[in-house]
Design an enzyme around this catalytic site. Sequence first.
Site, short mmCIF file in Angstrom:
data_model
loop_
_atom_site.label_atom_id
_atom_site.label_comp_id
_atom_site.label_asym_id
_atom_site.label_seq_id
_atom_site.Cartn_x
_atom_site.Cartn_y
_atom_site.Cartn_z
N ASN A 8 1.62 -4.30 1.24
CA ASN A 8 1.38 -3.23 2.22
C ASN A 8 -0.11 -3.25 2.54
O ASN A 8 -0.92 -2.86 1.71
CB ASN A 8 1.80 -1.89 1.60
N LYS A 10 -1.61 -1.46 4.68
CA LYS A 10 -2.12 -0.14 5.10
C LYS A 10 -2.96 -0.32 6.37
O LYS A 10 -2.65 -1.18 7.19
CB LYS A 10 -2.89 0.52 3.96
N HIS A 93 6.04 6.47 2.57
CA HIS A 93 4.93 6.16 1.66
C HIS A 93 4.19 7.46 1.36
O HIS A 93 4.08 8.33 2.23
CB HIS A 93 3.99 5.14 2.32
N GLU A 95 1.20 8.16 1.29
CA GLU A 95 0.10 8.46 2.22
C GLU A 95 0.63 9.09 3.51
O GLU A 95 -0.05 9.91 4.12
CB GLU A 95 -0.72 7.18 2.48
N GLU A 163 6.29 4.57 -6.58
CA GLU A 163 4.83 4.48 -6.54
C GLU A 163 4.24 5.80 -7.05
O GLU A 163 4.10 6.75 -6.26
CB GLU A 163 4.34 4.22 -5.12
N GLY A 169 -4.23 2.71 -5.74
CA GLY A 169 -5.63 2.46 -5.41
C GLY A 169 -6.61 2.94 -6.46
O GLY A 169 -7.81 3.01 -6.21
N SER A 201 -1.51 -0.12 -8.00
CA SER A 201 -2.48 -0.95 -8.73
C SER A 201 -1.87 -2.19 -9.37
O SER A 201 -2.28 -2.59 -10.46
CB SER A 201 -3.22 -0.10 -9.77
P1 13P Z 1 -2.55 -0.38 -4.48
O1 13P Z 1 -1.85 -1.65 -4.92
O2 13P Z 1 -3.80 -0.65 -3.69
O3 13P Z 1 -2.73 0.58 -5.61
O4 13P Z 1 -1.57 0.34 -3.42
C1 13P Z 1 -0.25 0.55 -3.77
C2 13P Z 1 0.50 1.01 -2.58
O5 13P Z 1 0.33 2.13 -2.11
C3 13P Z 1 1.45 0.07 -1.94
O6 13P Z 1 2.25 0.70 -1.01
#
Ligand code: 13P
Length: 242
Positions: A8, A10, A93, A95, A163, A169, A201
Site C-alpha cells: 500500500n 498510500k 483502511h 487512515e 492492521e 508506521g 510495520s
Molecule cells: P506500515 O507498513 O508503513 O506500517 O503501514 C502499514 C499499512 O498501513 C498498510 O496498509
Amino acid sequence: MRQLIAGNWKMNGLTESIVEIALMSRTLTTKPAHCDVLICPPATLISHAVQSGAPGVAIGAQDCHPEPSGAFTGDLSAEMLRDCGATAVIVGHSERRQYHGETDALVAAKASAAWRAGLTAIICVGETLLEREAGQAKIICKRQLTGSVPRGATTTNTIIAYEPIWAIGTGKTPTNEEISDMHAHIRICLGSRIRILYGGSVKPSNAREILSLPNVGGALVGGASLNASEFTTIVEFSQPSS
Ligand code: 13P
C-alpha cells in the site's frame, strides 16, 4: 491457499516511482514467488503501472466510492479503477476511517461496490492502542468485521487485513502470540478460509516470522513496499501455503 504480499503506497509516488514496480517484476521473473503479489499505488499511477506491464505484479487501488458514477467530485468508482486495470481495492483502511470518518456501513458499501465491478475487496480492521490496552481488541475487530464485511464474502472476492492502528508506521509490532491470537479470532468470526493479511510495520527483518504464523495469509505492507529491494525480500519470506 497462496499467501498474498500486498503493498500500500498510500499518498506516495510520482511517475518516476513506476521503476520500483518494474524492478519488483524483474526480480520476480528471475526468482518466481510462491505467493501472489499486489501493489496499490496512488490512483494517479494505476494506469501507468498497468500499461508499463510488470509480469508477476498485480495492480490495485486504495479506496473507491460506493456508487458506480455520479456527482461525487473528486471520488473514483470501483468501475473506474477496474477500467484502468486494477484487480483489487483496499477499503476501510484505518487512515480512511480516521481522517475521512468512514463508518463500518460505508466500508461495507465500498466492498460491495468492489465486487460489483469485479474487484477483490481488501477490507481492513484493527484496534487502537487504547482499545488494546483496555482488553477490547477482539471485540473491536469483531464489530468491525460484522459491520464492514457484506454478506456474500468469499475466498475469491474478499481479503481481510488485520492492521493494529498502533503498529502502522511506528516500527512497533504485536508479539507473535498477539498476531496468532487475533488471526485465529478473525478466522472464527469469518467462519471461512478467506485470507487474512497482517499489516503494520512489516519489514524484511520481521517478515519471515510473521508470515510463518498460523492463519496469516500474507501481509499488507506500507513503507517497505515503496522500495523494490525491501519489498521483494518480504515476498521471498512468504510461505508456500497457509
Ligand atoms: P506500515 O507498513 O508503513 O506500517 O503501514 C502499514 C499499512 O498501513 C498498510 O496498509
